[in-house]
Design an enzyme around this catalytic site. Structure first.
Site, PDB file in Angstrom:
ATOM      1  CG  ASP A   1      -4.091  -4.635  11.863  1.00  0.00           C
ATOM      2  OD1 ASP A   1      -5.268  -4.243  12.005  1.00  0.00           O
ATOM      3  OD2 ASP A   1      -3.107  -3.917  12.108  1.00  0.00           O
TER       4      ASP A   1
ATOM      5  CG  HIS B   1      -3.736   5.046   9.369  1.00  0.00           C
ATOM      6  ND1 HIS B   1      -2.820   5.570  10.257  1.00  0.00           N
ATOM      7  CD2 HIS B   1      -3.262   3.820   9.021  1.00  0.00           C
ATOM      8  CE1 HIS B   1      -1.837   4.691  10.445  1.00  0.00           C
ATOM      9  NE2 HIS B   1      -2.081   3.634   9.705  1.00  0.00           N
TER      10      HIS B   1
ATOM     11  CG  ASP C   1      -1.608  -3.351  15.547  1.00  0.00           C
ATOM     12  OD1 ASP C   1      -0.857  -4.153  16.129  1.00  0.00           O
ATOM     13  OD2 ASP C   1      -1.523  -3.092  14.330  1.00  0.00           O
TER      14      ASP C   1
ATOM     15  CD  GLN D   1       5.082  -0.301  11.364  1.00  0.00           C
ATOM     16  OE1 GLN D   1       4.915   0.337  12.407  1.00  0.00           O
ATOM     17  NE2 GLN D   1       4.161  -0.374  10.430  1.00  0.00           N
TER      18      GLN D   1
ATOM     19  CE  LYS E   1       2.035  -2.524  12.726  1.00  0.00           C
ATOM     20  NZ  LYS E   1       1.023  -1.495  12.936  1.00  0.00           N
TER      21      LYS E   1
END
Ligand code: MN
Length: 424
Positions: free
Chosen positions: A135, A142, A242, A249, A262
């Site tokens: 990923d 973002h 995702d 996290q 994740k």
């Protein structure tokens, strides 16, 4: 073999309305199953899937001499491994067979019901056996938003961000095909006001609006892919969610990055839209300043104009469109991601999945995660039923959609859908 120009005059004897993702210009690949057939390679047009095994068995692809076995497997890996010369030729042949001006298949009603099945009557499976999943973190909007929220608004991007397509190696085993559901994950978190960590269901279950590309050609260890050759190694693209537990996290990611926040579930759309089909929708990306190192340099328009949508379906069935973004907002291209991934000699395999990272646009309504849409939960969204969301609630269904549109021609991805169930 590759048609860069959009064939706007091409029509099919099977109708696909203007809102269908599956025009004759698309012809994606997938794996389906139904009551009688466990798994078979297929394509799609309009409301139908097209059984490629039946077409091959009846000699419609005879010029390509493909083993029947390739179409009767639970994944497309062997099909993709035939190489783009063959898979592009098959897609081209399929386009001819479906074309309004072609009579080879059209009048042959005897096998029509074996070849064409309503999409609503079949079940789509995970299209490839995913060996490795990577990923990236390649959307500048973002990365800027998260850097602004969690670090320093004046220096939102970390010093490496404009020099490296930052990424991490993820978990392939928990990637599921659209239509699944999963339970709210549990884990270790440390609330801001707590002195010690706690264990329990995540309170911040989030989505990440992403796409992923599927590797179509393997490399050997030591081999590097250049940005100019990268397209040869990219078979096509899917939509990708995702799912992320933000509180898990936040506590775990220092210093090695995402892990249990994740790896509990990710969702992919079932249709691989080929790079050939996406080619006519290429567009310019962001200007890269400062300039990148030579191995990351590229020329031409390498971004793709793919409209992206996030829908939140509440338990009562309300469809809330919560974000509209676009793949063209990616700062780093797929070609750069792949060149970077392999520049050290890392080998890649057919079926590997490389996800874009959350794709946000510059406007608030274009943010690709709830984290950004609600600004860390400080600005909740109000839904049609009057309820508020900071993150995803139990029994919410999230559907990602994506499509290219130009000159009246639509090439889309179908749905990437999953439902969050309460914690066990
Ligand atoms: Mn991600």
């Amino acid at each position: 073999m590759t048609h860069n120009a959009l064939q706007t005059n091409l029509t099919s004897w099977i109708s696909a309305d203007a809102h269908s993702d599956f025009s004759i210009q698309n012809l994606p690949f997938g794996i389906y199953g139904d009551k009688t057939i466990p798994h078979r390679a297929c394509s799609a047009i309009g409301d139908y899937i097209i059984d490629l095994s039946v077409l091959n068995e009846h000699g419609y692809f005879s010029a390509l001499s493909i083993s029947q076995d390739v179409f009767n497997q639970s994944t497309l890996n062997d099909f993709i491994s035939l190489g783009k010369q063959t898979t592009s030729a098959l897609r081209h042949r399929l386009s001819d067979l479906l074309s309004s001006t072609n009579n080879e298949l059209q009048p042959n009603t005897a096998i029509f019901d074996l070849v064409f099945k309503k999409q609503s009557d079949v079940c789509m499976l995970l299209p490839v056996k995913i060996g490795d999943y990577t990923d990236f973190f390649s959307s500048i909007d973002h990365a800027t938003n998260t850097g602004t929220m969690f670090r320093d608004p004046a220096n939102a991007l970390l010093p490496n961000w404009k020099h490296i397509p930052v990424g991490y190696h993820g978990r392939a085993s928990s990637i599921c095909v659209s239509g699944h559901s999963f339970h709210r994950p549990k884990g270790q978190m440390k609330p801001l006001d707590a002195t010690v960590p706690v264990f329990g269901p995540t309170n911040q279950l989030d989505i990440e609006l992403e796409t992923a590309f599927i590797i179509g050609k393997s490399t050997k260890m030591g081999e590097a892919i250049s940005t100019s050759n990268a397209d040869d190694y990219i078979f096509g693209m899917v939509l990708f969610n995702d799912w992320s537990a933000r509180d898990i996290q936040a506590w775990e990611y220092v210093p090695l990055g995402p892990f249990l926040g994740k790896n509990f579930a990710s969702t992919t759309s079932p249709w691989i839209v080929t790079l050939d089909a996406l080619e006519p929708f290429r567009t310019k990306g962001y200007t890269q300043e400062p300039s990148v190192l030579p191995y990351l340099a590229y020329s031409g328009d390498k971004n793709i104009d793919i409209n992206l949508e996030v829908h939140l379906i509440t338990e009562n069935g309300d469809d809330n469109l919560v974000s509209t973004s676009n793949y063209k907002y990616m700062y780093w291209t797929m070609q750069q991601q792949l060149a970077h991934h392999t520049v050290n000699g890392c080998n890649i395999n057919v079926g590997d999945m490389m996800a874009s990272g959350t794709i946000s646009g510059p406007k608030k309504e274009e943010y690709g995660s709830f984290l950004e849409l609600t600004w860390k939960g400080t600005q909740p969204m109000t839904l049609k039923d009057g309820t508020e969301r900071k993150f995803v609630n139990d029994n919410d269904t999230i559907i990602l959609k994506g499509y290219c549109k130009k000159d009246g021609i639509r090439v889309g991805f179908g749905e990437c859908k999953a439902t969050l169930l309460p914690a066990l």
